[in-house]
Design an enzyme around this catalytic site. Structure first.
Site, PDB file in Angstrom:
ATOM      1  CE  LYS A  43     103.976   7.970  18.353  1.00 12.70           C
ATOM      2  NZ  LYS A  43     105.140   8.551  18.274  1.00 12.70           N
ATOM      3  CE  LYS A  75     111.019   3.724  20.270  1.00 11.11           C
ATOM      4  NZ  LYS A  75     111.020   5.061  20.586  1.00 11.11           N
TER       5      LYS A  75
END
Lengths: 292, 292
Positions: B170, B238
């Protein structure tokens, strides 16, 4: 049409063949006469100079390397400009600066002739398959005159705008493409460092939000550690010189591209300019002491 | 299966509905009970705590924001771990650090239970259409137990490797995707500065060597100047914290990603965290004095 061709390299050779195959009368000129040998079976008309080529043809297509090469062809001794008559169109498919393209267009315009910047994307494979993407800058009327020629070479012909606009689009293409190569290299390098199989990561990303032609083709090359060119990295390095000169002239900061250029500099510094740009992965690995 | 769900946000809500629609017995827990209201028509079983949810279910799926959220759900007071029995599987689909995923997997393993890291790509649209790409790290046996659940949520389920490998994939996905967004922004910004229509450039690049999902979707948003999220830029910001922490921990320099992170910092500094990440274009325009 009577079409002249200059630049019989890995891309130019199949392009010239496509033009002849479509029934156009192929004329050629080459700085080194031996460059004409691979076309001997076509028996093209050989011109004695660029000026003679322009005088003999309705249009000339060139695909060479750098700004100086194109400027020399046009404005040098016995240059194309000397043979150009009203209605003549020079289609340059090299990747050069938009400023050079605009300057040459103005020089032709003074003679009632046209210069079209029409750089391409798709590489030697696209040239061979006549599937190049062609990004055009210049006058609409001139483009329409040479469109039958371009249609022999590519499947996507986009008229981006006025003179130079094709080169701006090509710069944008290279920015997005080479930045993507570096991003894929950093991702696969991080995965390997984290102990995760880069091949699985490449497979996991395919088809998702990160999907791209680069991830597919260059990601696979990196996974296979196949660094034989494709497109030689030195050409992308050259392109980034053009890109950063444009940014400098316009006062436009391009923070990501500045970094991509540094990685390409590192690649060149390692002597890998004739490798594929997938070798950006090897630049990163140098920092981790890997050297195979 | 009796499946618990935690994290009923923009993505979690449609995901929970897909599980119920496939015939699974849906159990839920939410920190704020009002978050359950949109599912009232399904009349799910409501647990009093994460521990109670784990005790009632064969598997729990969570999709929340940050490492601390997932750690708290698992190891906090009345956390999932307290209710986990042998054979229980916690599938966490949040995007967190691989180190956190590995730590939680070890904590579950000590109880004979499993933790699967299964972050996704595809956003709210992919969640709604059940077409998410799911990148899995963890034990094969545990993945096979929950595969029928994952198959309700996504079309591509790739087992990348051991615990944490899904999160590494990811991270790689976000690196490639967000770097591409910044690259497209820089390209379209340069084109505009050079007086060339960015819409034409985006069209010229589509289908060529620079083609990507990002160029298509985000390029079009930038051309339309539509900066309403999609995925809010603060979430990518983030993610880049996670990516750079991994690089720091492993001693891996990621020169391009460092620069992408700075552009995301600039975006956040402008107060645009809730805008789409296409607003990276606006960050560049600030440097040119454009402020619309």
């Amino acid at each position: 049409m009577r079409v002249g061709f200059i630049g019989l390299g890995a891309m130019g050779l199949p392009m010239a063949r496509h033009l002849a195959a479509a029934g156009h009368a192929l004329h050629v000129w080459a700085r080194r006469p031996e460059a004409l040998a691979p076309l001997a079976d076509l028996a093209p008309q050989v011109a004695a100079s660029p000026a003679a080529l322009a005088a003999a043809c309705e249009a000339v297509i060139s695909i060479v390397t750098a700004d100086a090469d194109v400027s020399g062809l046009v404005q040098g001794d016995s240059g194309l400009l000397l043979g150009a008559r009203p209605g003549f169109v020079h289609v340059d498919m090299s990747t050069i600066g938009p400023d050079t393209a605009r300057r040459l267009a103005a020089a032709y315009q003074a003679k009632g002739a046209d210069f079209i910047d029409a750089p391409v994307s798709g590489g030697a494979q696209g040239a061979a398959a006549a599937t190049l993407a062609i990004m055009v800058g210049g006058e609409t009327a001139a483009l329409e005159r040479v469109r039958p020629l371009l249609a022999c070479l590519g499947t996507r012909i986009v008229h981006v705008g006025a003179s130079g606009a094709g080169q701006v689009a090509k710069a944008c293409n290279q920015m997005v493409m080479v930045a993507a190569i570096e991003a894929v290299a950093e991702a696969l390098h991080l995965a390997a460092a984290a102990g995760v199989d880069p091949a699985r990561v490449q497979a996991a990303l395919a088809g998702g939000s990160a999907a791209s032609r680069v991830l597919e083709v260059m990601g696979e090359r990196m996974v296979r550690r196949d660094f034989a060119a494709g497109v030689e990295a030195r050409l992308h390095h050259k392109d980034f010189g053009i890109i950063l000169r444009q940014a400098f002239a316009l006062g436009v900061p391009l923070p990501l591209m500045a970094q991509v250029a540094q990685q390409l500099n590192a690649l060149m510094g390692q002597g890998w300019g004739k490798a594929d740009t997938a070798a950006l992965l090897k630049v990163l690995e140098q920092t981790a002491g890997r050297s195979d």
